[in-house]
Design an enzyme around this catalytic site. Sequence first.
Site, PDB file in Angstrom:
ATOM      1  N   THR A   1      46.089  47.960  40.139  1.00 12.42           N
ATOM      2  CA  THR A   1      45.991  47.970  38.718  1.00 12.42           C
ATOM      3  C   THR A   1      45.204  49.209  38.193  1.00 12.42           C
ATOM      4  O   THR A   1      44.504  49.625  39.204  1.00 12.42           O
ATOM      5  CB  THR A   1      45.461  46.643  38.217  1.00 12.42           C
TER       6      THR A   1
ATOM      7  N   GLU B   1      42.943  48.979  36.371  1.00 10.47           N
ATOM      8  CA  GLU B   1      41.502  48.634  36.099  1.00 10.47           C
ATOM      9  C   GLU B   1      40.769  48.980  37.157  1.00 10.47           C
ATOM     10  O   GLU B   1      39.348  49.067  37.093  1.00 10.47           O
ATOM     11  CB  GLU B   1      41.298  46.967  36.086  1.00 10.47           C
TER      12      GLU B   1
ATOM     13  N   TYR C   1      37.337  40.728  38.726  1.00 13.56           N
ATOM     14  CA  TYR C   1      38.715  40.990  39.083  1.00 13.56           C
ATOM     15  C   TYR C   1      39.090  42.408  39.543  1.00 13.56           C
ATOM     16  O   TYR C   1      39.538  42.410  40.552  1.00 13.56           O
ATOM     17  CB  TYR C   1      39.334  40.468  37.920  1.00 13.56           C
TER      18      TYR C   1
ATOM     19  N   LYS D   1      40.468  43.494  43.159  1.00 14.57           N
ATOM     20  CA  LYS D   1      41.701  44.293  43.205  1.00 14.57           C
ATOM     21  C   LYS D   1      41.509  45.923  43.803  1.00 14.57           C
ATOM     22  O   LYS D   1      42.247  46.266  44.676  1.00 14.57           O
ATOM     23  CB  LYS D   1      42.353  44.685  41.798  1.00 14.57           C
TER      24      LYS D   1
HETATM   25  P1  NAD Z   1      49.840  35.866  37.230  1.00 18.33           P
HETATM   26  O1  NAD Z   1      48.603  35.616  37.335  1.00 18.33           O
HETATM   27  O2  NAD Z   1      50.732  35.646  36.163  1.00 18.33           O
HETATM   28  O3  NAD Z   1      50.489  35.633  38.521  1.00 18.33           O
HETATM   29  C1  NAD Z   1      49.992  35.463  40.013  1.00 18.33           C
HETATM   30  C2  NAD Z   1      50.797  34.657  40.687  1.00 18.33           C
HETATM   31  O4  NAD Z   1      50.229  34.657  41.915  1.00 18.33           O
HETATM   32  C3  NAD Z   1      50.837  33.217  40.141  1.00 18.33           C
HETATM   33  O5  NAD Z   1      52.130  32.791  40.573  1.00 18.33           O
HETATM   34  C4  NAD Z   1      49.934  32.396  41.264  1.00 18.33           C
HETATM   35  O6  NAD Z   1      50.363  31.091  41.483  1.00 18.33           O
HETATM   36  C5  NAD Z   1      49.987  33.318  42.605  1.00 18.33           C
HETATM   37  N1  NAD Z   1      48.921  33.188  43.455  1.00 18.33           N
HETATM   38  C6  NAD Z   1      47.601  33.319  42.970  1.00 18.33           C
HETATM   39  N2  NAD Z   1      46.863  33.019  44.349  1.00 18.33           N
HETATM   40  C7  NAD Z   1      47.719  32.864  45.228  1.00 18.33           C
HETATM   41  C8  NAD Z   1      47.432  32.566  46.557  1.00 18.33           C
HETATM   42  N3  NAD Z   1      46.171  32.429  47.085  1.00 18.33           N
HETATM   43  N4  NAD Z   1      48.437  32.591  47.426  1.00 18.33           N
HETATM   44  C9  NAD Z   1      49.858  32.775  46.970  1.00 18.33           C
HETATM   45  N5  NAD Z   1      50.186  32.845  45.657  1.00 18.33           N
HETATM   46  C10 NAD Z   1      48.903  32.754  44.635  1.00 18.33           C
HETATM   47  O7  NAD Z   1      49.770  37.544  37.300  1.00 18.33           O
HETATM   48  P2  NAD Z   1      50.616  38.728  36.985  1.00 18.33           P
HETATM   49  O8  NAD Z   1      50.023  39.110  35.431  1.00 18.33           O
HETATM   50  O9  NAD Z   1      51.905  38.555  37.146  1.00 18.33           O
HETATM   51  O10 NAD Z   1      50.075  39.972  37.823  1.00 18.33           O
HETATM   52  C11 NAD Z   1      50.831  40.141  39.032  1.00 18.33           C
HETATM   53  C12 NAD Z   1      50.090  41.082  39.980  1.00 18.33           C
HETATM   54  O11 NAD Z   1      50.270  42.400  39.175  1.00 18.33           O
HETATM   55  C13 NAD Z   1      48.571  41.041  40.434  1.00 18.33           C
HETATM   56  O12 NAD Z   1      48.280  41.328  41.580  1.00 18.33           O
HETATM   57  C14 NAD Z   1      47.841  41.972  39.127  1.00 18.33           C
HETATM   58  O13 NAD Z   1      46.724  42.081  39.699  1.00 18.33           O
HETATM   59  C15 NAD Z   1      48.792  42.935  38.941  1.00 18.33           C
HETATM   60  N6  NAD Z   1      48.766  43.600  37.915  1.00 18.33           N
HETATM   61  C16 NAD Z   1      49.078  42.944  36.668  1.00 18.33           C
HETATM   62  C17 NAD Z   1      49.052  43.637  35.403  1.00 18.33           C
HETATM   63  C18 NAD Z   1      49.078  42.884  34.165  1.00 18.33           C
HETATM   64  O14 NAD Z   1      49.227  43.446  33.022  1.00 18.33           O
HETATM   65  N7  NAD Z   1      49.518  41.469  33.872  1.00 18.33           N
HETATM   66  C19 NAD Z   1      48.966  45.087  35.488  1.00 18.33           C
HETATM   67  C20 NAD Z   1      48.852  45.785  36.539  1.00 18.33           C
HETATM   68  C21 NAD Z   1      48.651  45.117  37.649  1.00 18.33           C
HETATM   69  O1  DAU Z   2      45.169  47.024  32.953  1.00 19.48           O
HETATM   70  C1  DAU Z   2      46.167  46.128  33.639  1.00 19.48           C
HETATM   71  C2  DAU Z   2      45.359  44.634  33.736  1.00 19.48           C
HETATM   72  O2  DAU Z   2      45.623  44.143  32.449  1.00 19.48           O
HETATM   73  C3  DAU Z   2      45.515  43.806  34.766  1.00 19.48           C
HETATM   74  O3  DAU Z   2      45.328  44.208  35.870  1.00 19.48           O
HETATM   75  C4  DAU Z   2      45.198  42.309  34.383  1.00 19.48           C
HETATM   76  O4  DAU Z   2      45.796  41.343  35.361  1.00 19.48           O
HETATM   77  C5  DAU Z   2      45.571  41.849  33.036  1.00 19.48           C
HETATM   78  O5  DAU Z   2      44.950  40.650  33.016  1.00 19.48           O
HETATM   79  C6  DAU Z   2      45.207  42.913  32.127  1.00 19.48           C
HETATM   80  O6  DAU Z   2      43.753  42.952  31.968  1.00 19.48           O
HETATM   81  P1  DAU Z   2      43.065  43.158  30.418  1.00 19.48           P
HETATM   82  O7  DAU Z   2      41.526  42.710  30.582  1.00 19.48           O
HETATM   83  O8  DAU Z   2      43.237  44.492  29.826  1.00 19.48           O
HETATM   84  O9  DAU Z   2      44.003  42.302  29.679  1.00 19.48           O
HETATM   85  P2  DAU Z   2      43.694  41.058  28.522  1.00 19.48           P
HETATM   86  O10 DAU Z   2      45.212  40.576  27.997  1.00 19.48           O
HETATM   87  O11 DAU Z   2      42.828  39.893  29.031  1.00 19.48           O
HETATM   88  O12 DAU Z   2      42.936  41.609  27.485  1.00 19.48           O
HETATM   89  C7  DAU Z   2      43.496  42.952  26.796  1.00 19.48           C
HETATM   90  C8  DAU Z   2      42.335  43.220  25.663  1.00 19.48           C
HETATM   91  O13 DAU Z   2      42.476  42.392  24.694  1.00 19.48           O
HETATM   92  C9  DAU Z   2      40.949  43.555  26.153  1.00 19.48           C
HETATM   93  O14 DAU Z   2      40.321  44.541  25.468  1.00 19.48           O
HETATM   94  C10 DAU Z   2      40.387  42.247  25.818  1.00 19.48           C
HETATM   95  C11 DAU Z   2      41.050  41.931  24.557  1.00 19.48           C
HETATM   96  N1  DAU Z   2      40.905  40.567  24.154  1.00 19.48           N
HETATM   97  C12 DAU Z   2      41.728  39.694  25.102  1.00 19.48           C
HETATM   98  C13 DAU Z   2      41.774  38.164  25.024  1.00 19.48           C
HETATM   99  C14 DAU Z   2      42.479  37.235  26.201  1.00 19.48           C
HETATM  100  C15 DAU Z   2      40.651  39.822  23.121  1.00 19.48           C
HETATM  101  O15 DAU Z   2      39.990  40.523  22.386  1.00 19.48           O
HETATM  102  N2  DAU Z   2      40.630  38.317  22.920  1.00 19.48           N
HETATM  103  C16 DAU Z   2      41.258  37.624  24.027  1.00 19.48           C
HETATM  104  O16 DAU Z   2      41.283  36.326  23.688  1.00 19.48           O
END
Ligand code: NAD
Ligand code: DAU
Length: 334
Positions: free
Chosen positions: A124, A126, A148, A152
Amino acid sequence: MKQFLITGGAGFIGSNFIRYMLDKHSDIKIINLDKLTYAGNLENLKDVESDSRYRFVKGDICDGSLVDSLVQESDVVVNFAAESHVDRSIGKPDDFIQTDIFGTFQLLEASRKHGVDRFIQISTDEVYGSIDKGLFEETDPLMPSSPYSASKTGADRLVYSYYVTYDLPILITRASNNYGPYQYPEKLISLFVTNAIEGKPLPIYGDGLNVRDWLYVADHCSAIDFVLDNGKIGEVYNVGGGNEKTNLEITDLILKTLNKPDTLKTFIKDREGHDRRYALSIQKIKELGWQPEYIFEDAIIETITWYQENREWWEKLKNGEYLDYYKSHYNQDL
Ligand code: NAD
Ligand code: DAU
């Protein structure tokens, strides 16, 4: 036939990736290993369940013997599995350390024992921490600020160490904030869209001026597929959408699109350790031949429409003890 082991495939990005890969490639088979935590949902994959190239295994990436047996039959490992929500990591970091670091370690150990063609870690943006001006490049120092992002970062560097130490053919992608269908309704866009549909407050942390770079999930999927085929072993690739927005801009856009009143905007206390801005240079992956295809202004409308049309998918997810935690932490109902 290439055998893929995709971990965390029942989550937001993983389920979109499985669908993307099955649509695009006829010559692959997929095992989806997922623990089905609160974020894992097999309803995300209903349409691929009966595809003979797809198999679901319920299990934990921390379970060494299960991981060993599944990696043994696989050519490619794609590691999405993680605890992924920053706020939950502030409340209870334990599972983040366990899954994100120790789980990745188990996958790496099995991969080096059996030998795989590729191991790709879905990292990520982050890991870099916050940046006030300019863009992060892959060679910049890693300065994560939440449990988190620190977990990562541990995983990201552990994966790299298996390349340097054991010659494991690894790749790492670092993507920016994803949005799109099937995102658990706890993240900014999925929470605010679903709250706005329900006429509930949109809880904005601090001054709402934190900036994120938004990437449509289908672009993230195509980038991972592209890096698997074209990435240089041992390298890291940033994946960004080039759509920097403040949280307030996102909030206003959601309210306007859904024709909801400004009074739903609710400013609450700030997130601890809240990163001000994420921004990535994607020069390296662009030079390799990938760039995002989706236009933010269109894809965000499609996303909002998806949540309007799939209310039964998200309504039942908005319950559980996290809501109690959020309320006691932020003094705000979700
Ligand atoms: P998510 O939370 O929607 O999904 C995570 C999945 O992993 C779930 O299906 C959960 O059941 C599974 N999981 C959790 N712990 C586990 C374990 N111990 N064994 C097997 N499965 C397990 O997450 P997401 O938003 O789809 O993110 C997926 C990946 O991408 C993560 O590694 C996250 O760090 C990375 N990522 C996310 C974002 C974002 O914006 N969402 C951006 C960059 C990177
Ligand atoms: O940048 C990639 C990351 O983006 C991923 O690695 C993470 O898995 C994913 O959760 C996400 O992290 P963020 O913390 O950036 O995402 P989130 O949607 O939680 O928050 C986005 C922005 O919005 C952040 O500045 C916090 C703000 N926020 C979030 C929530 C949930 C609010 O102001 N209110 C809220 O209730």
